[in-house]
Design a protein around this motif. Sequence first.
Motif, short mmCIF file in Angstrom:
data_model
loop_
_atom_site.label_atom_id
_atom_site.label_comp_id
_atom_site.label_asym_id
_atom_site.label_seq_id
_atom_site.Cartn_x
_atom_site.Cartn_y
_atom_site.Cartn_z
N VAL A 152 -4.22 3.92 -7.32
CA VAL A 152 -4.71 3.21 -6.13
C VAL A 152 -4.55 4.03 -4.86
O VAL A 152 -4.63 3.50 -3.74
N ASP A 153 -4.33 5.34 -5.00
CA ASP A 153 -4.20 6.25 -3.86
C ASP A 153 -3.10 5.79 -2.91
O ASP A 153 -3.29 5.72 -1.69
N ALA A 154 -1.94 5.50 -3.48
CA ALA A 154 -0.77 5.13 -2.70
C ALA A 154 0.28 6.23 -2.83
O ALA A 154 0.11 7.21 -3.56
N GLN A 155 1.39 6.05 -2.13
CA GLN A 155 2.51 6.97 -2.23
C GLN A 155 3.49 6.43 -3.28
O GLN A 155 3.65 5.21 -3.45
N ALA A 156 4.17 7.35 -3.97
CA ALA A 156 5.08 6.93 -5.04
C ALA A 156 6.16 5.98 -4.54
O ALA A 156 6.52 5.02 -5.23
N ASP A 157 6.66 6.21 -3.32
CA ASP A 157 7.74 5.34 -2.83
C ASP A 157 7.23 4.01 -2.29
O ASP A 157 8.00 3.21 -1.76
N GLU A 158 5.93 3.76 -2.45
CA GLU A 158 5.36 2.45 -2.10
C GLU A 158 5.24 1.55 -3.33
O GLU A 158 4.75 0.43 -3.23
N VAL A 159 5.69 2.04 -4.49
CA VAL A 159 5.62 1.29 -5.75
C VAL A 159 6.97 0.67 -6.05
O VAL A 159 7.99 1.36 -6.11
N ILE A 169 6.55 -5.82 -17.77
CA ILE A 169 6.62 -4.78 -16.75
C ILE A 169 5.38 -4.85 -15.86
O ILE A 169 4.28 -5.16 -16.33
N GLY A 170 5.57 -4.59 -14.60
CA GLY A 170 4.48 -4.58 -13.64
C GLY A 170 4.95 -3.89 -12.39
O GLY A 170 5.99 -3.22 -12.37
N ALA A 171 4.20 -4.04 -11.32
CA ALA A 171 4.56 -3.38 -10.07
C ALA A 171 3.94 -4.12 -8.90
O ALA A 171 2.92 -4.81 -9.04
N LEU A 172 4.55 -3.95 -7.75
CA LEU A 172 3.96 -4.34 -6.47
C LEU A 172 3.83 -3.08 -5.64
O LEU A 172 4.82 -2.39 -5.38
N VAL A 173 2.60 -2.75 -5.28
CA VAL A 173 2.36 -1.63 -4.36
C VAL A 173 2.38 -2.19 -2.95
O VAL A 173 1.57 -3.07 -2.62
N ALA A 174 3.30 -1.72 -2.14
CA ALA A 174 3.45 -2.19 -0.76
C ALA A 174 3.21 -1.00 0.17
O ALA A 174 4.12 -0.20 0.43
N ARG A 175 1.97 -0.86 0.64
CA ARG A 175 1.60 0.28 1.47
C ARG A 175 2.22 0.19 2.87
O ARG A 175 2.28 -0.88 3.46
#
Length: 401
Positions: A78-85, A230-236
């Motif tokens: 999703v073109d995010a940064q790793a530390d936003e996951v 398992i899942g994730a929240l991407v918080a930009r």
Amino acid sequence: MTVATPADSLVGATADSAAERPVYLDCNATTPVEPRVVAEVMAFLADEYGNAGSRTHGFGQAAKRRVNRAREEVARVVDAQADEVVFTSGATESNNLAILGLAPEGERNRRTHIVSSQIEHKAVLEPLEELRRRGFEVTLLPPTPGGWVDPDEVRRSLRPDTLLVSIMATNNETGVIQPISEIAALLADHETYFHVDAAQAFGKLIDPLRHHRIDLLSVSGHKIFAPKGIGALVARRRGYRRIPLKPLFYGGGQERGLRPGTLPVALIAGLGLAASLALREHGERIQQCEAMKEAALAALEPLGIAFNGDQARMAAHTLNFSIPGVDSEAAIVELKDLVAISNGSACTSQSYEPSHVLTAAGLPDERVAGALRLSWSHLTPSVDWVAVAERLRRLTGTAIG
């Protein structure tokens, strides 16, 4: 002499039963786990079993490296940064963290209005109902008859005190892709946070989910051929500022304090690899799913099926339709030895309640009662669609063509 073990017996029984099972066409409920992902998970269960929080030895360091790489793999989709996951147990938890985790910010700034839609998954609608009980005002937009949310309706619903807009990317029942890019664009000059439940879209819908106006994005592993749980929240970030989320529970400080608890390294490794494969093989997978849909439609359209959702917006791996005069439960029973299908969301299928998604779209009761959802993937074996159509024709009492 070779002695058979109980495990050998189990493997044989599983192989025999698999050969007799119907073709699985309920991938919107859950996908099979990709064989390469199975191997990755097993490696981190059996061999690299260290705790990613253990920094004093190689076992923990190997686990931490794999977790960090999985963060990068998820972010890249999703073109995010790793530390936003932020890793979670799945999209339900991610949705709750995104919605309920923003509530203190809204209360502090007196921004207590939320815009969402009537066709969201229960994992969004129920947290919103909880906020309504706490005094928030929630506007739930109806879909168009084609099953998608009109961006203009979102724009008209915005207010200065709107804290959050939450719109799913792809509907789990109809497969209708929502106009996420258009909604993101119209929010460009508004302070509201934008959350997208991408459980059905992550790894399948690439460009729209890369829009940087999406602040929060929920991911589910078991929808993209990774294990359940398992899942994730991407918080930009917005510039250098992180989304002001508060955790739902406490203890341990993992995941920047937003999701404490020992990280399930093996599951995270599986999600990371599944995300990487989904991005790399996206085009090929879409082609396979489109070919499956073409074959299905060639056999089913002579039955006079009515599509429940705008076909031009429907994902390549999903069909939702009704056949005049055919009840969905009767159709599922008729087909059960050929294909495994459903008549709606797995979260409500046990209750046999009418679909809130199709009802919100204004479909007649008989269309809703007859709705069938078929969903497949690149791992789905060939289906005898002619046989499927013939079984359904029996229920109508008419001849095809």
